[in-house]
Design an enzyme around this catalytic site. Sequence first.
Site, short mmCIF file in Angstrom:
data_model
loop_
_atom_site.label_atom_id
_atom_site.label_comp_id
_atom_site.label_asym_id
_atom_site.label_seq_id
_atom_site.Cartn_x
_atom_site.Cartn_y
_atom_site.Cartn_z
N ALA A 10 36.50 35.61 39.39
CA ALA A 10 35.75 34.40 39.02
C ALA A 10 35.55 33.49 40.23
CB ALA A 10 36.49 33.65 37.92
N SER A 11 36.59 33.36 41.06
CA SER A 11 36.49 32.49 42.24
C SER A 11 35.46 33.02 43.23
CB SER A 11 37.86 32.34 42.92
OG SER A 11 38.26 33.53 43.57
N SER A 24 33.63 38.71 47.77
CA SER A 24 34.29 40.02 47.57
C SER A 24 33.49 40.87 46.61
CB SER A 24 35.70 39.81 47.01
OG SER A 24 36.25 41.04 46.56
N TYR A 29 40.66 35.83 40.51
CA TYR A 29 40.10 36.11 41.84
C TYR A 29 38.61 36.45 41.74
CZ TYR A 29 39.73 38.19 46.52
OH TYR A 29 39.36 38.49 47.81
#
Length: 243
Positions: A152-153, A137, A150
């Site tokens: 970081a993921s 993203s 989110y």
Amino acid sequence: MNLKNKKVLITGATGGIGNSLVEKFYKLESNILATGTNEEKLDQIKKKYPNVTTEKFKLDEHNKIEEFIDNVDKKLNGIDILVNNAGITLDNLSIRLSEDSWKKVLDINLTSTFLMCKSVIKKMLKKRYGKIINITSIVGHTGNLGQANYSASKAGIVAFSKSLALEYAKKNININCVSPGFIKTDMTDKINEEFKKSLINKIPSGNLGTGEDVSNCVAFLASDLSNYINGETIHVNGGMYMA
């Protein structure tokens, strides 16, 4: 772009981008297994695309991922292409973000991607061929208010994919990322109109992207046209972020 009869596993198939991925590979006459957690939406996919195999699977059941991949491998008679598209958000400002919300997003978005890749690569190594496309993203590159977990993921997926690409390039397995910006889906349709306008003002192209914009890019990376592209992230964001 010849993907006819290629065996494709798509996760997160019931979302907006997931639906576009299924449609794209279906049009390209691939053999598809689509997975997600929403049984009703999986049934809709099955009705719309009769030749697509669908299966409900929860990616947070980490201990079952290898068994799941074994079953997919048998159903498709191999796995040529893996598209890791599944992901969740649990947004909050960092000081209000619970450890549980942090862990859940990292577990499903990042750890599950790692385990899916690990299990699928074992199959691909036998054939010395494979394409893995991990959907990340724009916020994994820019950060975003209220999305520390989110972001970081998704940033983790990019770094992980680069390492994976280095490890298996000589085995003829390509691992790349596609990083969507703000894409028109059911989720963005619910955004407040004023906020949506302010978002669009930040996009040089002046419009939200579509699921097809993303699936076109994924199909290219899944095809042999991209054989010399490895460990890369292709940004699909209308120029909002230029790497």
